[in-house]
Structures are given as structure tokens and as C-alpha cells.
Design an enzyme around this catalytic site. Sequence first.
Site, PDB file in Angstrom:
ATOM      1  N   ASN A   7       0.871  -1.167   0.000  1.00  0.00           N
ATOM      2  CA  ASN A   7       0.000   0.000   0.000  1.00  0.00           C
ATOM      3  C   ASN A   7       0.913   1.223   0.000  1.00  0.00           C
ATOM      4  O   ASN A   7       1.371   1.674   1.053  1.00  0.00           O
ATOM      5  CB  ASN A   7      -0.898  -0.034   1.239  1.00  0.00           C
ATOM      6  CG  ASN A   7      -1.947   1.062   1.224  1.00  0.00           C
ATOM      7  OD1 ASN A   7      -1.804   2.067   0.543  1.00  0.00           O
ATOM      8  ND2 ASN A   7      -3.002   0.882   2.001  1.00  0.00           N
ATOM      9  N   ARG A  77      -2.124  -1.607  -3.947  1.00  0.00           N
ATOM     10  CA  ARG A  77      -3.191  -0.616  -3.913  1.00  0.00           C
ATOM     11  C   ARG A  77      -2.883   0.464  -4.929  1.00  0.00           C
ATOM     12  O   ARG A  77      -1.805   1.062  -4.925  1.00  0.00           O
ATOM     13  CB  ARG A  77      -3.292   0.012  -2.531  1.00  0.00           C
ATOM     14  CG  ARG A  77      -4.357   1.106  -2.452  1.00  0.00           C
ATOM     15  CD  ARG A  77      -4.105   2.033  -1.291  1.00  0.00           C
ATOM     16  NE  ARG A  77      -5.104   3.093  -1.213  1.00  0.00           N
ATOM     17  CZ  ARG A  77      -4.852   4.305  -0.729  1.00  0.00           C
ATOM     18  NH1 ARG A  77      -3.649   4.603  -0.294  1.00  0.00           N
ATOM     19  NH2 ARG A  77      -5.801   5.204  -0.673  1.00  0.00           N
ATOM     20  N   HIS A 162     -11.791   5.152  -1.439  1.00  0.00           N
ATOM     21  CA  HIS A 162     -11.935   4.275  -0.258  1.00  0.00           C
ATOM     22  C   HIS A 162     -12.754   3.029  -0.591  1.00  0.00           C
ATOM     23  O   HIS A 162     -13.351   2.416   0.298  1.00  0.00           O
ATOM     24  CB  HIS A 162     -12.586   5.016   0.923  1.00  0.00           C
ATOM     25  CG  HIS A 162     -11.717   6.078   1.510  1.00  0.00           C
ATOM     26  ND1 HIS A 162     -12.231   7.234   2.060  1.00  0.00           N
ATOM     27  CD2 HIS A 162     -10.366   6.164   1.638  1.00  0.00           C
ATOM     28  CE1 HIS A 162     -11.234   7.990   2.499  1.00  0.00           C
ATOM     29  NE2 HIS A 162     -10.091   7.360   2.249  1.00  0.00           N
ATOM     30  N   ARG A 223      -7.607  18.530   3.669  1.00  0.00           N
ATOM     31  CA  ARG A 223      -8.469  18.806   2.524  1.00  0.00           C
ATOM     32  C   ARG A 223      -9.786  19.412   3.003  1.00  0.00           C
ATOM     33  O   ARG A 223     -10.351  18.988   4.007  1.00  0.00           O
ATOM     34  CB  ARG A 223      -8.742  17.529   1.738  1.00  0.00           C
ATOM     35  CG  ARG A 223      -7.607  17.099   0.843  1.00  0.00           C
ATOM     36  CD  ARG A 223      -7.820  15.734   0.237  1.00  0.00           C
ATOM     37  NE  ARG A 223      -7.214  14.688   1.036  1.00  0.00           N
ATOM     38  CZ  ARG A 223      -7.306  13.392   0.795  1.00  0.00           C
ATOM     39  NH1 ARG A 223      -8.010  12.963  -0.232  1.00  0.00           N
ATOM     40  NH2 ARG A 223      -6.712  12.518   1.569  1.00  0.00           N
ATOM     41  N   GLU A 363      -7.931  -3.172   4.799  1.00  0.00           N
ATOM     42  CA  GLU A 363      -7.735  -3.022   3.361  1.00  0.00           C
ATOM     43  C   GLU A 363      -6.710  -4.016   2.832  1.00  0.00           C
ATOM     44  O   GLU A 363      -6.816  -4.487   1.688  1.00  0.00           O
ATOM     45  CB  GLU A 363      -7.305  -1.588   3.054  1.00  0.00           C
ATOM     46  CG  GLU A 363      -8.404  -0.560   3.307  1.00  0.00           C
ATOM     47  CD  GLU A 363      -7.927   0.858   3.121  1.00  0.00           C
ATOM     48  OE1 GLU A 363      -8.182   1.433   2.044  1.00  0.00           O
ATOM     49  OE2 GLU A 363      -7.291   1.395   4.039  1.00  0.00           O
TER      50      GLU A 363
END
Length: 381
Positions: A7, A77, A162, A223, A363
Site C-alpha cells: 500500500n 493498492r 476508499h 483537505r 484493506e
Amino acid sequence: MSVLVLNTGSSTVKYELIDVETGERQAKGLVERIGEEEGLLTHDNGSVKDRFADHEAALKAILQVLGDISPEAVGHRVVHGGERFREAVVVDEEVIAAVERLAPLAPLHNPVNVAGIRVAQRAFPGVPQVAVFDTAFHHTLPPHASTYAVPREWQVRRFGFHGTSCAYVAERASAMLGRGLSQTNLIVLHLGNGASATAIRAGRSADTSMGLTPMEGLVMGTRSGDVDPGLAGYLARTRGIDADEALTRDSGLLALAGVSDMRAVRQRADDGDQDARLAREVYCHRIRKYVGAYYAVLGRVDAIVFTGGVGEHDSGVRAMSMAGLDRLGITLDPARNDEPSTGERAVSAPDGEVAVLVIPTDEEWEIARQTVTAIRNMPAR
């Protein structure tokens, strides 16, 4: 099958070696602060401080600590798959070129994702490499949810992110509820440094808060999430500010509270810092607004699912986000919500119409699972 999951983030590489048949985690670790003077590699229970000049240096260090371990596949990923990639795919040069062409949509991630693939190809020649895309889960978005009201010739749309996390927690939520995924409607709140809300109808993404890029939607660490589109032009005209950069790196919790990590924001708020308190209120208000909107989208909601670092560990954010939703059948049990557990659990009132669940995301496991599926589905040669 033993799968090495990589990842690769903008300044980190998280890795895990997983036996998909048994579920055994054979090794795991994380390289942080890539490109800084002092980086950190944490492997199983030990750690090493060093300077990792770039992602290639970090990945080489990972391979060194893994030693003689040889995976049967490597799962990567990849953040943005655009229109083309709607499921995990075995990597070849054409796939790599396509991921590189999508870099303008995820400039911090797709290039380093490719770097991870290249290093792994050299380290494990002949071992299948699989790209697992964050956006793939959301390819089921209906046109009315994925379409922006802008000229068609711009060729832009909402993609969502996501997705790997959503796929994993949706499966776990349906199991906790004791029903099939195809009979379950969920609102998944993935809350971390990046944050998103997703409406899932019968196991398929029906709407999601992130759009063309990961900037849209909820308030995040740096963000802004949703803002008036006119803000970009206003900032350019009056202050000469590059809005893309400012709204991605200088906004969110950082702009409101002076720090981007919710743990630090919470500590400051507890110490009486009014800016930090407002930051948490803005953050939770945005979540609550999306929950109400997605309740309307789905018509029936079986569970709200909190996941991600903030969603899993910050009981205050969960309480503030769900406050005032009793008329929708969403009620937290304060004692259950404040319990310092780290596993899967329900935090809703026992008689609540809508379950509120906390599910730690995994994940890496989902990437490993999709990697095996992609390899098994390869056409015979």
C-alpha cells in the site's frame, strides 16, 4: 496463496504478507516519512530509523527485512482506476501505462503506486503483480449520482474512493447483522486523514462523497471537502492563490485548528481551545449532513458503519456526528460508544431501529483477496 500487499502512499509504504488460505499474517510493517531527513521503518515488533530518499529506497528496505520470504503474488493498492478499471487486474505494461495516464486525477498517489509495482517486478521476476483500485468499488454508481452538471466535452465524472475499505466493511457489517449483503443497506463512514461517506444499497455503491478527485465531500486532515466552486476563481483573482494546492494541503482540520491529526485536535479542544472545538463541530456537522442525505438516497438504512482511524477510535466524533438523528431511528448507547474496545462492535442503543457499528477496516486483507481472485480469473494461455 501467500500474497505480499503493498500500500504505497505519498510518503509511506504499508506492507503485509498474508496467507489467503489460512488468514495468517506472516509479516507486516510500515515505512514512514519517505523523503525526509529521518524516516522510520517499523517491521513486526521492531523499528529502524534511516533516511529513505524515495519510494524505491523504502521498498528495497522492506525487501531486505523480509529476507528470504517469497510471495506467490504481489497485490498493489492503486488509488485511481478511472473509467477503465472496474475490478482488480493482473499487471502488464499496458496496465502500467494506463495507470500512468490517470496520474493527473491522483498526482500524489498513482505515480508512487507505479513505482511500487516496478520495484516489486524487479524483486520478484515471474511473480504475478495485481493492481487493486480504490475507485473500482464505485463503478456501480448510477448515472444520476456519478454525473456532474457540466459540459459533456469536459469528460469528467464522479469516481469515489476508499472503495477497498468499503468492500471489506460492507461484508463484515452484513455478517454482524446476520443477513446477506444483497439484503443490506449501509452508510459507511471512512474517517481518517482522508474521509468519505458512502451509501451502499444491496452491496453496491449507490452514492459517495468523494468525486473526480479525493477532495470532495467531508472535512479531512488537510483537505477542505465541499466548498463553493467559485472559491477557486475568487482566490486566484484576489490573492493569487493556487486553489488546488491550498484546498488539498492547507485546508481541513489544519486550517481550522492548526493541526491535521484529529487526536491533536481533540486534545486541544479538551484543553479549551475554541478553534479546535469549532473544527470538531464543523467536521461532525458535515458527517451528519451526509448521513441525512444518504438516508434519503437509500430510503431504508440497516446500519451506519464507522471505520478508519477516527471512526474506529474517536467516540466523541461518533457521538457528535449522530446527535439529533433519533427521529431517523439512529440512537447511540453512550456506554457502548465510550467502551475502549478495538474490535468489531455495535455502539447503538439495543432498541435502535438502525444499527450503528464500529468495524476496523482491513484493506490489506481485501487487497490480498482481490489479488487471488484476479489471478484465478486470468484467461488460460
